[in-house]
Design an enzyme around this catalytic site. Structure first.
Site, PDB file in Angstrom:
ATOM      1  N   LEU A 101       0.840  -1.192   0.000  1.00  0.00           N
ATOM      2  CA  LEU A 101       0.000   0.000   0.000  1.00  0.00           C
ATOM      3  C   LEU A 101       0.875   1.243   0.000  1.00  0.00           C
ATOM      4  CD1 LEU A 101      -2.897  -0.977   2.411  1.00  0.00           C
ATOM      5  CD2 LEU A 101      -2.487  -1.605   0.032  1.00  0.00           C
TER       6      LEU A 101
ATOM      7  N   GLY B  61       0.928  -5.163   1.387  1.00  0.00           N
ATOM      8  CA  GLY B  61      -0.099  -5.157   0.341  1.00  0.00           C
ATOM      9  C   GLY B  61       0.353  -5.886  -0.918  1.00  0.00           C
TER      10      GLY B  61
ATOM     11  N   ASN C  66       4.425  -7.719   6.617  1.00  0.00           N
ATOM     12  CA  ASN C  66       5.382  -7.130   7.570  1.00  0.00           C
ATOM     13  C   ASN C  66       4.799  -5.929   8.315  1.00  0.00           C
ATOM     14  OD1 ASN C  66       5.266  -5.506   5.253  1.00  0.00           O
ATOM     15  ND2 ASN C  66       7.304  -4.700   5.600  1.00  0.00           N
ATOM     16  N   GLU C  67       3.478  -5.813   8.347  1.00  0.00           N
ATOM     17  CA  GLU C  67       2.844  -4.612   8.915  1.00  0.00           C
ATOM     18  C   GLU C  67       3.350  -4.258  10.304  1.00  0.00           C
ATOM     19  OE1 GLU C  67       1.353  -6.678   6.950  1.00  0.00           O
ATOM     20  OE2 GLU C  67      -0.065  -5.622   5.655  1.00  0.00           O
TER      21      GLU C  67
HETATM   22  C1  LIG Z   1      -8.515  -1.929  12.420  1.00  0.00           C
HETATM   23  C2  LIG Z   1      -8.036  -1.853  11.010  1.00  0.00           C
HETATM   24  C3  LIG Z   1      -6.587  -1.834  10.973  1.00  0.00           C
HETATM   25  C4  LIG Z   1      -6.020  -1.455   9.635  1.00  0.00           C
HETATM   26  C5  LIG Z   1      -4.629  -1.076   9.825  1.00  0.00           C
HETATM   27  C6  LIG Z   1      -3.921  -0.526   8.651  1.00  0.00           C
HETATM   28  C7  LIG Z   1      -3.609  -1.552   7.631  1.00  0.00           C
HETATM   29  C8  LIG Z   1      -2.547  -1.118   6.698  1.00  0.00           C
HETATM   30  C9  LIG Z   1      -2.031  -2.266   5.928  1.00  0.00           C
HETATM   31  C10 LIG Z   1      -0.813  -1.861   5.225  1.00  0.00           C
HETATM   32  C11 LIG Z   1      -0.333  -2.507   4.218  1.00  0.00           C
HETATM   33  C12 LIG Z   1       0.877  -2.092   3.467  1.00  0.00           C
HETATM   34  O1  LIG Z   1       1.105  -2.521   2.390  1.00  0.00           O
HETATM   35  S1  LIG Z   1       1.921  -0.936   4.166  1.00  0.00           S
HETATM   36  C13 LIG Z   1       3.315  -0.789   3.111  1.00  0.00           C
HETATM   37  C14 LIG Z   1       4.355  -1.835   3.464  1.00  0.00           C
HETATM   38  N1  LIG Z   1       5.523  -1.688   2.568  1.00  0.00           N
HETATM   39  C15 LIG Z   1       6.741  -1.676   2.976  1.00  0.00           C
HETATM   40  O2  LIG Z   1       7.083  -1.822   4.149  1.00  0.00           O
HETATM   41  C16 LIG Z   1       7.784  -1.449   1.908  1.00  0.00           C
HETATM   42  C17 LIG Z   1       8.598  -0.229   2.186  1.00  0.00           C
HETATM   43  N2  LIG Z   1       9.600  -0.025   1.140  1.00  0.00           N
HETATM   44  C18 LIG Z   1      10.765  -0.672   1.130  1.00  0.00           C
HETATM   45  O3  LIG Z   1      11.088  -1.494   1.986  1.00  0.00           O
HETATM   46  C19 LIG Z   1      11.693  -0.316   0.017  1.00  0.00           C
HETATM   47  O4  LIG Z   1      11.285   0.927  -0.543  1.00  0.00           O
HETATM   48  C20 LIG Z   1      11.752  -1.371  -1.120  1.00  0.00           C
HETATM   49  C21 LIG Z   1      10.353  -1.748  -1.622  1.00  0.00           C
HETATM   50  C22 LIG Z   1      12.475  -2.630  -0.617  1.00  0.00           C
HETATM   51  C23 LIG Z   1      12.522  -0.783  -2.325  1.00  0.00           C
HETATM   52  O5  LIG Z   1      13.774  -0.353  -1.882  1.00  0.00           O
HETATM   53  P1  LIG Z   1      14.638   0.586  -2.843  1.00  0.00           P
HETATM   54  O6  LIG Z   1      15.955   0.814  -2.146  1.00  0.00           O
HETATM   55  O7  LIG Z   1      14.657   0.015  -4.210  1.00  0.00           O
HETATM   56  O8  LIG Z   1      13.804   1.936  -2.987  1.00  0.00           O
HETATM   57  P2  LIG Z   1      13.592   3.070  -1.888  1.00  0.00           P
HETATM   58  O9  LIG Z   1      14.642   4.096  -2.065  1.00  0.00           O
HETATM   59  O10 LIG Z   1      13.433   2.479  -0.520  1.00  0.00           O
HETATM   60  O11 LIG Z   1      12.177   3.622  -2.313  1.00  0.00           O
HETATM   61  C24 LIG Z   1      11.989   4.443  -3.451  1.00  0.00           C
HETATM   62  C25 LIG Z   1      10.949   5.489  -3.117  1.00  0.00           C
HETATM   63  O12 LIG Z   1       9.699   4.835  -2.898  1.00  0.00           O
HETATM   64  C26 LIG Z   1       9.190   5.186  -1.632  1.00  0.00           C
HETATM   65  N3  LIG Z   1       8.420   4.047  -1.099  1.00  0.00           N
HETATM   66  C27 LIG Z   1       8.833   2.809  -0.858  1.00  0.00           C
HETATM   67  N4  LIG Z   1       7.845   2.045  -0.429  1.00  0.00           N
HETATM   68  C28 LIG Z   1       6.740   2.829  -0.362  1.00  0.00           C
HETATM   69  C29 LIG Z   1       5.383   2.627   0.002  1.00  0.00           C
HETATM   70  N5  LIG Z   1       4.923   1.437   0.407  1.00  0.00           N
HETATM   71  N6  LIG Z   1       4.554   3.671  -0.074  1.00  0.00           N
HETATM   72  C30 LIG Z   1       4.978   4.870  -0.493  1.00  0.00           C
HETATM   73  N7  LIG Z   1       6.238   5.119  -0.857  1.00  0.00           N
HETATM   74  C31 LIG Z   1       7.124   4.111  -0.799  1.00  0.00           C
HETATM   75  C32 LIG Z   1      10.426   5.505  -0.795  1.00  0.00           C
HETATM   76  O13 LIG Z   1      10.109   6.303   0.315  1.00  0.00           O
HETATM   77  C33 LIG Z   1      11.241   6.237  -1.809  1.00  0.00           C
HETATM   78  O14 LIG Z   1      10.728   7.547  -1.955  1.00  0.00           O
HETATM   79  P3  LIG Z   1      11.638   8.822  -2.264  1.00  0.00           P
HETATM   80  O15 LIG Z   1      12.669   8.898  -1.144  1.00  0.00           O
HETATM   81  O16 LIG Z   1      10.702   9.970  -2.268  1.00  0.00           O
HETATM   82  O17 LIG Z   1      12.273   8.513  -3.604  1.00  0.00           O
END
Ligand SMILES: CCCCCCCCC/C=C/C(=O)SCCNC(=O)CCNC(=O)[C@H](O)C(C)(C)COP(=O)(O)OP(=O)(O)OC[C@H]1O[C@@H](n2cnc3c(N)ncnc32)[C@H](O)[C@@H]1OP(=O)(O)O
Length: 300
Positions: free
Chosen positions: A106, A151, A175-176
Site C-alpha cells: 500500500l 499489500g 510485515n505490517e
Molecule cells: C482496524 C483496522 C486496521 C487497519 C490497519 C492498517 C492496515 C494497513 C495495511 C498496510 C499494508 C501495506 O502494504 S503498508 C506498506 C508496506 N511496505 C513496505 O514496508 C515497503 C517499504 N519499502 C521498502 O522497503 C523499500 O522501498 C523497497 C520496496 C524494498 C525498495 O527499496 P529501494 O531501495 O529500491 O527503494 P527506496 O529508495 O526504498 O524507495 C523508493 C521510493 O519509494 C518510496 N516508497 C517505498 N515504499 C513505499 C510505500 N509502500 N509507499 C509509499 N512510498 C514508498 C520511498 O520512500 C522512496 O521515496 P523517495 O525517497 O521519495 O524517492
C-alpha cells in the site's frame, strides 16, 4: 462483480476507451503474439494480450516501487474489469515492470497526513482490488519478480498460484507490525488460509518477510524458479489450470473462497470506519512518519 469503488472524477476519466500505452502506439506487438496483437492498458498498467491462448499478462508499472496508490489501484481495477468482461480471456498473469520490485504494498503516502475522507476512499479501493482479484472468475497467476511486502504480498496471496523468482532480495510477507501497524483481519485470513494458523500467527506478529527458500517451505508461494524462468513457468502453470473446464473450476474457486470474502463483504463499511479510526490516531501517524523517515535515510 460490479465495480463499486466510489472513485469519482478519476474513475470517470480512466473509463474512457482504453488509452493506448506509448509502446503500443508505436505498434509494439504483445510478447508472444506473432499476429501483431497490440498491448493496451493505462499509464500504470500494461496489458499484453495473447488472445490465442486466452491469456493476458498484466504488468504493473508504477515506478519506482509499484506502491498501490489510489490512482494505481483504480487503473488495476479497471484493467481487471475489462479483462473479466472480455470472453477472449480465461486467465491473467500478474507481474511487475519495475525491476526487482513486485509491489512495495500500500502507498504509505495515501495513509500519512491525509484527511479521513481520503483515507476512507483509499481503503474502499484497497478492499475492492482484493475482492476483485480474490474472487476473479479468471485464473490468476502471480509471476512474482521482485520484493513483495504487505499489500504486495496480499495481492500475491490473492492469486490462484504464485511463482517467485529465486533471488534472496525478493522477500514476501505481511510485515505490517514492523511499521507499527497491523494487518487487517482479511489480510490475516488469507495468510492463515495459505500457510496455516501456527505459521501465520508467528509470521504476522514478527512481520516476517520470507526469502524465496523459506517462502516455498512455509507455502506462501507455490514454486520458486530461476529469475529468467518466472514468466515461462507462469505460462506453463496457466496451461495446466486452463485445461480444467471454466465452469467447474470457477464454481469450485467460489466454494473455497467465498466464506473468506464474505467476512469482509458483510462488514465493509465497518471495516472502512475501523481503518480510518486506526490510521488517524496520532500514535499510528507517528509510526508511519518514523518508517517513512527510515526509508529516506536508507538512501542518504
Ligand atoms: C482496524 C483496522 C486496521 C487497519 C490497519 C492498517 C492496515 C494497513 C495495511 C498496510 C499494508 C501495506 O502494504 S503498508 C506498506 C508496506 N511496505 C513496505 O514496508 C515497503 C517499504 N519499502 C521498502 O522497503 C523499500 O522501498 C523497497 C520496496 C524494498 C525498495 O527499496 P529501494 O531501495 O529500491 O527503494 P527506496 O529508495 O526504498 O524507495 C523508493 C521510493 O519509494 C518510496 N516508497 C517505498 N515504499 C513505499 C510505500 N509502500 N509507499 C509509499 N512510498 C514508498 C520511498 O520512500 C522512496 O521515496 P523517495 O525517497 O521519495 O524517492
Amino acid at each position: 462483480m460490479a465495480l463499486t469503488v466510489g472513485l469519482r472524477p478519476l474513475t470517470r476519466a480512466l473509463l474512457r476507451p482504453w488509452a493506448r500505452v506509448p509502446g503500443a502506439a508505436l505498434g509494439r506487438p504483445a510478447a508472444g503474439s506473432g499476429d501483431g496483437v497490440r498491448c493496451f492498458g493505462s499509464p500504470r498498467v500494461l496489458v499484453e494480450p495473447d488472445p490465442a491462448a486466452g491469456v493476458a499478462v498484466m504488468k504493473m508499472r508504477n515506478p519506482p516501487v509499484n506502491s498501490l496508490s489510489l490512482e494505481f489501484l483504480t487503473e488495476l481495477l479497471i484493467s481487471l474489469e475489462k479483462l473479466e468482461n472480455d470472453k477472449t480471456f480465461r486467465g491473467i498473469i500478474i507481474t511487475s515492470d519495475c525491476p526487482g520490485i513486485f509491489s512495495a504494498g500500500l502507498d504509505l503516502l495515501e495513509m500519512y497526513g491525509r484527511d479521513p475522507a481520503h483515507c476512507a476512499e483509499y481503503w474502499k479501493a484497497v478492499q475492492e482490488l482484493w475482492l476483485r482479484v480474490y474472487l476473479s472468475n479468471l485464473v490468476v497467476i502471480g509471476a512474482i519478480n521482485g520484493i513483495s511486502p504487505a499489500g504486495g504480498c496480499l495481492l500475491s496471496l490473492s492469486c490462484d498460484y504464485r511463482v517467485l523468482a529465486n533471488n534472496p532480495k525478493y522477500a514476501i510477507g505481511l510485515n505490517e507490525t514492523l511499521l507499527g501497524i497491523i494487518a487487517p483481519f482479511w489480510f490475516k485470513d488469507v495468510l492463515v488460509n495459505t500457510i496455516g494458523h501456527r505459521a501465520a500467527e508467528r509470521a504476522l506478529q514478527l512481520g516476517f518477510l520470507f526469502p524465496p527458500s523459506d517462502a516455498l517451505q512455509v507455502g506462501i508461494v507455490d514454486q520458486v524458479v530461476p529469475e529468467d524462468q518466472v514468466q515461462s513457468t507462469a505460462r506453463s502453470v496457466m496451461a495446466q489450470w486452463l485445461a480444467i473446464p471454466d465452469h467447474a473450476r470457477q464454481l469450485t474457486k467460489n466454494l473455497v473462497r467465498k466464506p473468506t470474502a464474505d467476512r469482509l463483504l458483510q462488514q465493509r463499511d465497518a471495516d472502512i470506519q475501523n481503518f480510518v479510526r486506526f490510521i488517524s490516531r496520532d500514535s499510528i501517524q507517528k509510526s508511519l512518519h518514523v518508517y517513512l523517515e527510515k526509508l529516506k535515510q536508507k538512501k542518504g
